[in-house]
Design a protein around this motif. Structure first.
Motif, PDB file in Angstrom:
ATOM      1  N   ARG A   1       0.862  -1.178   0.000  1.00 51.23           N
ATOM      2  CA  ARG A   1       0.000   0.000   0.000  1.00 51.23           C
ATOM      3  C   ARG A   1       0.898   1.228   0.000  1.00 51.23           C
ATOM      4  NH1 ARG A   1      -4.793   1.216   4.346  1.00 51.23           N
ATOM      5  NH2 ARG A   1      -5.702   2.962   3.230  1.00 51.23           N
TER       6      ARG A   1
ATOM      7  N   ARG B   1       1.048   5.325   0.008  1.00 43.97           N
ATOM      8  CA  ARG B   1       0.260   6.530   0.289  1.00 43.97           C
ATOM      9  C   ARG B   1       1.144   7.763   0.192  1.00 43.97           C
ATOM     10  NH1 ARG B   1      -2.953   4.580   5.617  1.00 43.97           N
ATOM     11  NH2 ARG B   1      -1.030   3.460   5.936  1.00 43.97           N
TER      12      ARG B   1
ATOM     13  N   TRP C   1       1.258  11.655   1.461  1.00 43.46           N
ATOM     14  CA  TRP C   1       0.687  12.443   2.561  1.00 43.46           C
ATOM     15  C   TRP C   1       0.991  13.926   2.397  1.00 43.46           C
ATOM     16  CZ3 TRP C   1      -1.722   9.814   6.650  1.00 43.46           C
ATOM     17  CH2 TRP C   1      -1.549   8.429   6.658  1.00 43.46           C
TER      18      TRP C   1
ATOM     19  N   VAL D   1      -4.058  12.094   3.632  1.00 46.50           N
ATOM     20  CA  VAL D   1      -3.648  11.227   2.529  1.00 46.50           C
ATOM     21  C   VAL D   1      -4.215  11.817   1.241  1.00 46.50           C
ATOM     22  CG1 VAL D   1      -3.858   8.919   1.527  1.00 46.50           C
ATOM     23  CG2 VAL D   1      -3.595   9.187   3.992  1.00 46.50           C
TER      24      VAL D   1
ATOM     25  N   ASP E   1      -3.719   7.096  -2.435  1.00 46.02           N
ATOM     26  CA  ASP E   1      -3.729   5.824  -1.711  1.00 46.02           C
ATOM     27  C   ASP E   1      -3.923   4.709  -2.733  1.00 46.02           C
ATOM     28  OD1 ASP E   1      -4.073   3.694   0.015  1.00 46.02           O
ATOM     29  OD2 ASP E   1      -5.621   4.660   1.216  1.00 46.02           O
ATOM     30  N   TYR E   2      -2.852   3.968  -3.026  1.00 42.67           N
ATOM     31  CA  TYR E   2      -2.897   2.918  -4.041  1.00 42.67           C
ATOM     32  C   TYR E   2      -2.345   1.624  -3.488  1.00 42.67           C
ATOM     33  CZ  TYR E   2      -3.759   6.585  -7.457  1.00 42.67           C
ATOM     34  OH  TYR E   2      -4.298   7.627  -8.152  1.00 42.67           O
ATOM     35  N   ARG E   3      -2.740   0.510  -4.100  1.00 39.14           N
ATOM     36  CA  ARG E   3      -2.164  -0.780  -3.746  1.00 39.14           C
ATOM     37  C   ARG E   3      -1.758  -1.479  -5.041  1.00 39.14           C
ATOM     38  NH1 ARG E   3      -7.740  -1.461  -3.218  1.00 39.14           N
ATOM     39  NH2 ARG E   3      -8.553  -3.127  -4.520  1.00 39.14           N
TER      40      ARG E   3
ATOM     41  N   GLY F   1      -6.956   1.277  -0.064  1.00 44.52           N
ATOM     42  CA  GLY F   1      -6.678   2.106  -1.224  1.00 44.52           C
ATOM     43  C   GLY F   1      -7.263   1.537  -2.500  1.00 44.52           C
TER      44      GLY F   1
END
Length: 74
Positions: free
Chosen positions: A12, A14, A16, A21, A24-26, A60
């Motif tokens: 994951r 992120r 900031w 945030v 937010d990706y995975r 995410g």
């Protein structure tokens, strides 16, 4: 799906802005690492984190298929 070994290799990422945030990706570990490196270059003043994604955590959005700066999923 908790027994899925591929799930242990997902991360994951992120970006900031202070305590907020803004991305937010995975993704799979290799793609997530490339994405995190690109976001660090692109947004040098922001904090970028990359953490292992537990198999049951949806965390995410999946990395999009279109090209984002220098990162494109394979």
């Amino acid at each position: 799906m908790a027994d899925d070994p591929a799930g242990e290799q997902r991360r994951r990422v992120r970006v900031w802005f202070g305590d907020h945030v803004v991305a937010d990706y995975r993704a799979e570990a290799e793609v997530a690492d490339r994405y995190a490196a690109a976001m660090t270059r692109r947004f040098a003043g922001l904090r970028v984190t990359s953490e292992p994604l537990p198999p049951m955590d949806p965390g995410g959005r999946a990395l999009p298929g279109e090209r984002l700066w220098e990162v494109a999923p394979k």
